[in-house]
Design a protein around this motif. Structure first.
Motif, PDB file in Angstrom:
ATOM      1  N   ALA A 177       0.981  -1.372  -0.317  1.00  0.00           N
ATOM      2  CA  ALA A 177       0.089   0.090  -0.301  1.00  0.00           C
ATOM      3  C   ALA A 177       0.502   1.224  -0.332  1.00  0.00           C
ATOM      4  O   ALA A 177       0.083   2.361  -0.762  1.00  0.00           O
ATOM      5  CB  ALA A 177      -0.576  -0.833   0.802  1.00  0.00           C
ATOM      6  N   LEU A 178       2.323   0.944   0.347  1.00  0.00           N
ATOM      7  CA  LEU A 178       2.806   2.549   0.413  1.00  0.00           C
ATOM      8  C   LEU A 178       3.484   2.340  -0.515  1.00  0.00           C
ATOM      9  O   LEU A 178       4.332   3.179  -0.815  1.00  0.00           O
ATOM     10  CB  LEU A 178       3.733   2.209   1.368  1.00  0.00           C
ATOM     11  N   ALA A 179       3.287   1.759  -1.565  1.00  0.00           N
ATOM     12  CA  ALA A 179       4.271   1.710  -2.790  1.00  0.00           C
ATOM     13  C   ALA A 179       3.915   2.998  -3.586  1.00  0.00           C
ATOM     14  O   ALA A 179       3.281   3.213  -3.602  1.00  0.00           O
ATOM     15  CB  ALA A 179       3.498   0.536  -3.619  1.00  0.00           C
ATOM     16  N   ARG A 180       5.309   3.911  -3.753  1.00  0.00           N
ATOM     17  CA  ARG A 180       4.962   5.210  -4.310  1.00  0.00           C
ATOM     18  C   ARG A 180       4.004   5.034  -6.320  1.00  0.00           C
ATOM     19  O   ARG A 180       4.546   3.691  -6.876  1.00  0.00           O
ATOM     20  CB  ARG A 180       6.043   5.930  -4.160  1.00  0.00           C
ATOM     21  N   LEU A 181       3.208   5.844  -6.492  1.00  0.00           N
ATOM     22  CA  LEU A 181       3.126   5.696  -7.552  1.00  0.00           C
ATOM     23  C   LEU A 181       3.812   6.341  -8.950  1.00  0.00           C
ATOM     24  O   LEU A 181       4.025   5.508  -9.906  1.00  0.00           O
ATOM     25  CB  LEU A 181       1.969   6.889  -7.720  1.00  0.00           C
ATOM     26  N   ALA A 182       5.221   6.566  -8.277  1.00  0.00           N
ATOM     27  CA  ALA A 182       6.320   6.340  -9.786  1.00  0.00           C
ATOM     28  C   ALA A 182       6.421   5.394  -9.907  1.00  0.00           C
ATOM     29  O   ALA A 182       7.398   5.219 -10.698  1.00  0.00           O
ATOM     30  CB  ALA A 182       6.950   7.700  -9.582  1.00  0.00           C
ATOM     31  N   HIS A 205       1.167   6.111 -14.372  1.00  0.00           N
ATOM     32  CA  HIS A 205       1.603   7.546 -14.766  1.00  0.00           C
ATOM     33  C   HIS A 205       0.765   8.627 -14.656  1.00  0.00           C
ATOM     34  O   HIS A 205       1.082  10.406 -15.324  1.00  0.00           O
ATOM     35  CB  HIS A 205       1.620   6.952 -16.221  1.00  0.00           C
ATOM     36  N   ALA A 206      -0.799   8.486 -14.644  1.00  0.00           N
ATOM     37  CA  ALA A 206      -1.695   9.646 -15.721  1.00  0.00           C
ATOM     38  C   ALA A 206      -2.085  10.898 -14.160  1.00  0.00           C
ATOM     39  O   ALA A 206      -2.541  11.768 -14.222  1.00  0.00           O
ATOM     40  CB  ALA A 206      -3.153   8.947 -16.192  1.00  0.00           C
ATOM     41  N   VAL A 207      -1.284  10.002 -12.860  1.00  0.00           N
ATOM     42  CA  VAL A 207      -2.197  10.763 -12.036  1.00  0.00           C
ATOM     43  C   VAL A 207      -0.882  12.382 -11.610  1.00  0.00           C
ATOM     44  O   VAL A 207       0.159  12.556 -11.422  1.00  0.00           O
ATOM     45  CB  VAL A 207      -1.873   9.409 -10.765  1.00  0.00           C
ATOM     46  N   ALA A 208      -2.345  13.501 -11.707  1.00  0.00           N
ATOM     47  CA  ALA A 208      -1.122  14.597 -11.350  1.00  0.00           C
ATOM     48  C   ALA A 208      -0.076  15.102 -12.099  1.00  0.00           C
ATOM     49  O   ALA A 208       0.276  14.732 -13.286  1.00  0.00           O
ATOM     50  CB  ALA A 208      -1.079  14.296  -9.822  1.00  0.00           C
ATOM     51  N   THR A 209       1.074  15.075 -11.602  1.00  0.00           N
ATOM     52  CA  THR A 209       2.490  15.510 -12.255  1.00  0.00           C
ATOM     53  C   THR A 209       3.407  14.628 -11.530  1.00  0.00           C
ATOM     54  O   THR A 209       3.336  14.244 -10.267  1.00  0.00           O
ATOM     55  CB  THR A 209       2.677  17.008 -11.438  1.00  0.00           C
ATOM     56  N   PRO A 210       4.810  14.779 -11.497  1.00  0.00           N
ATOM     57  CA  PRO A 210       5.428  13.720 -11.084  1.00  0.00           C
ATOM     58  C   PRO A 210       6.088  13.954  -9.508  1.00  0.00           C
ATOM     59  O   PRO A 210       6.241  12.920  -9.146  1.00  0.00           O
ATOM     60  CB  PRO A 210       7.055  14.182 -12.194  1.00  0.00           C
ATOM     61  N   GLN A 211       5.993  15.524  -9.466  1.00  0.00           N
ATOM     62  CA  GLN A 211       5.984  15.570  -7.889  1.00  0.00           C
ATOM     63  C   GLN A 211       5.247  14.846  -7.088  1.00  0.00           C
ATOM     64  O   GLN A 211       5.417  14.279  -6.067  1.00  0.00           O
ATOM     65  CB  GLN A 211       6.607  17.110  -7.795  1.00  0.00           C
ATOM     66  N   VAL A 212       3.840  15.040  -7.029  1.00  0.00           N
ATOM     67  CA  VAL A 212       2.743  14.294  -6.618  1.00  0.00           C
ATOM     68  C   VAL A 212       3.091  12.501  -6.447  1.00  0.00           C
ATOM     69  O   VAL A 212       3.069  12.418  -6.043  1.00  0.00           O
ATOM     70  CB  VAL A 212       1.319  14.977  -6.728  1.00  0.00           C
ATOM     71  N   ARG A 213       3.291  11.820  -8.319  1.00  0.00           N
ATOM     72  CA  ARG A 213       3.904  10.588  -7.891  1.00  0.00           C
ATOM     73  C   ARG A 213       4.734  10.202  -7.377  1.00  0.00           C
ATOM     74  O   ARG A 213       4.538   9.167  -7.202  1.00  0.00           O
ATOM     75  CB  ARG A 213       3.676  10.340  -9.217  1.00  0.00           C
ATOM     76  N   ASN A 214       5.686  10.814  -6.938  1.00  0.00           N
ATOM     77  CA  ASN A 214       6.464  10.761  -5.906  1.00  0.00           C
ATOM     78  C   ASN A 214       6.409  10.438  -4.486  1.00  0.00           C
ATOM     79  O   ASN A 214       7.502  10.271  -3.909  1.00  0.00           O
ATOM     80  CB  ASN A 214       8.038  11.595  -6.825  1.00  0.00           C
ATOM     81  N   MET A 215       5.484  11.873  -4.803  1.00  0.00           N
ATOM     82  CA  MET A 215       4.887  10.657  -3.167  1.00  0.00           C
ATOM     83  C   MET A 215       4.048  10.235  -2.429  1.00  0.00           C
ATOM     84  O   MET A 215       3.704   9.689  -2.216  1.00  0.00           O
ATOM     85  CB  MET A 215       5.009  13.024  -2.162  1.00  0.00           C
TER      86      MET A 215
END
Length: 815
Positions: free
Chosen positions: A74-79, A99-109
């Motif tokens: 569950a804690l796997a980052r979307l990136a 990859h379609a979620v928000a921005t790279p910065q958001v996906r990294n968190m």
């Protein structure tokens, strides 16, 4: 942000204990991209005392293939999900969705668990709560959805979801599931509507005529134009039930072998008898009067409640197997000890019939209000040419005043302690009395009966300055310097009723408090084993529907005492609507015709309800044509009932679920592992997203997502439409997994996102492509099928076309 405690959890079990330890006032945080924004913008109605950090839990960020499935912590980052080789190769729509979620910065968190559990993006919900102009929508504990007929461009096109009981149900003492039975009426299922109504109210033909209908006062539609005429619809359904009782009511299939005696055949006694009989018990109702019905038969004037309606209602009870023993008075013809020996339980519902005395000299020369109404109904009262003074401010007093006027009184004056705004009588009755010429003297109390040669000539009144003291207790204060006199030939005292407990003997066989039977407020048990009491004999004078609710609650308590468990429904309406009953066969809430696409957990409504409309008129006799034996108002006909039912918003939340990952996971048939105080459970993503958006308790956390391997050769497509390519949440999203063989679709899972309160499978679209090649016409037919149950709002109809296009594009674009 406001100050809060930050706690690092080392295991998911510790996280759960921490969430529990703060009593629901803690929030879990993973990536924080959703929660931190909510805290910063102060959108939450209750700011958390603590934030429980899940990122500190080791081993919950994995992305690995294990045998025949993919397991993602569950804690796997979307990136990480988006670039995982195994995900991109075997589960490409997951990589595309991530990859379609928000921005790279958001996906990294952001984490995959957080994406599934994220809060709604509805702008009404996300309006800052800790500033002026708070918006209390359903999701914040309010009583409405502002988007339903407000700014709803990005909201659901497939109906709403029930976050809480609608305000109409919350306002009803009987907690009747009004929205559910109105839904059945809109679907043309009157028997189904009748059964839902009967689950909480066994006498709707009565309450449809005499209930104050607080439900209408709280109806959300009244803030839009005029409330739904629930009163008129309930009356129509009550009469429908009486006309079709043989089809709707039947004796229980199983008998418990237990016997219950109910003393009193008023609303509380009738309700208890009905639901105890429903549970399979043998029920006998005792009443001292020659006709059953209690207050309904002997106190409410026929112009409000025709006696034939009460008689026909009693016949329905007999049809269900309830026995009535009339002209049988407790304390004379039967004793409480005798009933206890002969029956397994006894329910006392003897009401409040005794006229209160206020201790005035010569009070014996006045008439009691209930006696006047009873005699008037029997043709034994005459007031032609008389001056009548009524003392009291409740419904009985107003009924007395109207009745006296209709009997030909030259003048009728009603004096009461309360100012008009404080009068306990229903406002509609006060308005009717004024319309018919009854004169009101609010804030005046009786001081002295005026008598000449042994006959009443009037009454001296004294000004009442307040009725209640600072603690809210009845304690009238007077200005004795202000007095007035009202001439009267007849004075009728209607200052309230008390319970007649003479049948308890002296000293009383049961404990009493303030002239009422004392009971355990949880079980309604008296001090005697097996003896229960409820209704007005316990709480004092109340409305008919409140007495019905008391009787139903008593039946549940008695049934449990007799070992019947939860056989009598007294839960919230949504639970009641799904219960089963041997007497009234109940249909599920919001069930749909075969072939309709809208999932049953979403709420349907008539699109015309979103435009302004007026009440359906209910003809009323002119004042000159009214009498004491003829009903004043004609009810709604079937067409009018359907129209009023169509005006109902079927109140629910129309916010959409914004998760990109949920759509892809549901198409892949994934499951979610959830940890809670009772251990671990595994639930399909399809079930995880219930009608309310997600099925997760406050003290539960998602630990892992399990994705089964797709069949060899399956095709996967994810499509997302948004305003800005790399930032926005979806306006519409579609995910599909197609199992193809020789160019023909053997199986399909097509999921729609951001178009409903929860992502859901478009099963009609799936059926449209199975067994067919994916040609243009097949894709177009599937797109139409996906939208077969669409209910767009006034400002989001464009989403229908976008959804149609995306479904077609997904099917034709499948590699």
């Amino acid at each position: 942000m406001k100050t809060f405690q930050h706690r690092n959890a080392k295991t998911y079990r510790e996280a759960i204990k921490l969430l529990q330890g703060y009593g629901g006032k803690a929030r879990a945080i993973a990536g924080g991209t959703d929660l931190l924004g909510a805290l910063k913008d102060k959108i939450l109605p209750d700011y958390p005392q603590a934030v429980i950090n899940l990122k500190s839990i080791p081993g919950m960020d994995h992305v690995k293939e294990n045998g025949r499935s993919l397991k993602i912590g569950a804690l796997a980052r979307l990136a990480d999900v988006a670039v995982s080789p195994v995900v991109k190769t075997r589960f490409p729509i997951l990589a595309e969705a991530a990859h379609a979620v928000a921005t790279p910065q958001v996906r990294n968190m952001a984490t995959i668990g957080g994406n599934l559990c994220q809060d709604t993006r509805c702008w009404y919900y996300r309006y800052p709560h800790q500033v002026g102009g708070r918006i209390f929508c359903y999701l914040k504990g309010g009583k409405g959805c502002y988007a339903l007929n407000g700014e709803n461009q990005y909201h659901s096109i497939f109906g709403g979801c029930r976050i809480a009981d609608p305000p109409c149900t919350q306002a009803c003492p009987g907690t009747i599931n009004i929205a559910a039975y109105l839904d059945r009426i809109r679907e043309g299922d009157l028997p189904g509507a009748a059964r839902i109504l009967l689950m909480n109210n066994p006498i709707p033909a009565v309450t449809g005529r005499v209930c104050p209908h607080w439900c209408e006062q709280d109806c959300n539609r009244k803030d839009f134009d005029l409330s739904v005429s629930i009163w008129g619809v309930e009356r129509f359904m009550g009469d429908y039930i009486l006309d079709h009782s043989a089809e709707i009511v039947r004796p229980p299939e199983k008998q418990s072998g237990k016997k219950v005696a109910v003393v009193g055949s008023g609303p509380a006694g009738l309700a208890a008898a009905c639901y105890l009989r429903m549970a399979g018990h043998s029920v006998t109702v005792f009443d001292k009067m020659p006709e059953a019905g209690g207050f309904l038969t002997y106190a409410i004037p026929a112009y409000r409640l025709p006696k034939d309606v009460v008689k026909r209602t009693i016949e329905v009870f007999k049809l269900a197997g309830v026995e009535f023993k009339l002209n049988t008075e407790l304390g004379k013809d039967v004793t409480l000890d005798g009933l206890r020996k002969a029956y397994d339980a006894v329910f006392l519902a003897t009401g409040a019939w005794r006229q209160r005395s206020i201790g005035l000299a010569e009070e014996h020369l006045t008439k009691p209000g209930l006696e006047f109404l009873r005699n008037a109904s029997a043709g034994l009262e005459h007031a032609a040419g008389k001056k009548v003074l009524v003392i009291g401010g409740g419904n009985v007093a107003v009924d007395v005043g109207i009745t006296a006027k209709r009997l030909g009184a030259a003048e009728v004056t009603l004096a009461c302690l309360e100012c008009q705004a404080e009068m306990p009588a229903f406002p509609s009755e006060i308005e009717q009395a004024i319309e018919e010429g009854v004169k009101f003297k609010p804030s005046w109390g009786p001081a002295r009966v005026l008598v000449s040669h042994g006959e009443v000539t009037g009454m001296e009144l004294v000004c009442c300055t307040s009725v209640f003291d600072k603690e809210g207790r009845f304690n009238p204060s007077y200005d004795t310097s202000l007095r007035t006199t009202v001439e009267a030939d007849i004075i009728i005292m209607a200052v309230g009723q008390a319970a007649d407990l003479s049948y308890l003997g002296s000293p009383p066989a049961l404990k009493t408090e303030r002239g009422l039977v004392a009971v355990n407020l949880q079980t309604l048990e008296t001090g005697l084993t097996g003896v229960f009491a409820g209704g007005e004999v316990v709480i004092g004078p109340s409305s008919v529907i409140a007495s019905v609710a008391a009787g139903r609650r008593a039946a549940a308590a008695i049934n449990q005492y007799l070992g019947g468990g939860a056989g009598v429904a007294q839960a919230a309406p949504q639970a009641v609507a799904q219960a089963s009953s041997p007497v009234f066969a109940v249909v599920r809430q919001a069930s749909l015709p075969v072939g309709a696409e809208l999932p049953p957990q979403f709420l349907k409504f008539n699109p015309s309800c979103l435009t302004h409309s007026d009440h359906v008129p209910q003809p009323k006799l002119p004042v000159s044509g009214r009498g004491i034996a003829i009903e004043d108002m004609a009810g709604l006909d079937s067409a009018g009932t359907e129209t009023e039912a169509g005006r109902c918003f079927n109140c629910g939340c129309v916010a959409v679920n914004p998760s990109d990952m949920a759509v892809a996971l549901m198409a892949l048939g994934a499951k979610v592992r959830v940890a809670g105080p009772e251990g671990m459970r595994t639930v399909a993503v399809e079930d995880f997203f219930a009608a309310t958006g997600r099925e997760l308790k406050p003290d539960e956390i998602v630990t892992e997502i399990q994705v089964p391997s797709p069949p060899p050769g399956s095709r996967q497509v994810f499509e997302k439409f948004r305003v800005r390519e790399s930032v926005d949440f979806p306006i519409v999203s579609v995910a599909c997994v197609l199992n193809m063989k020789d160019g023909v679709c053997k199986d399909a899972r097509i999921v729609l996102g951001a178009v409903a309160p929860a992502p859901f499978r478009a099963r009609a679209a799936e059926q449209a492509v199975k067994g067919k090649p994916l040609a243009e016409d097949t894709a177009a037919a599937a797109a139409e099928a996906a939208l077969s149950g669409a209910l767009p709002l006034l400002k989001n109809q464009y989403k229908v076309q976008i959804t149609r296009t995306l479904v077609k594009r997904a099917l034709l674009g499948a590699p």
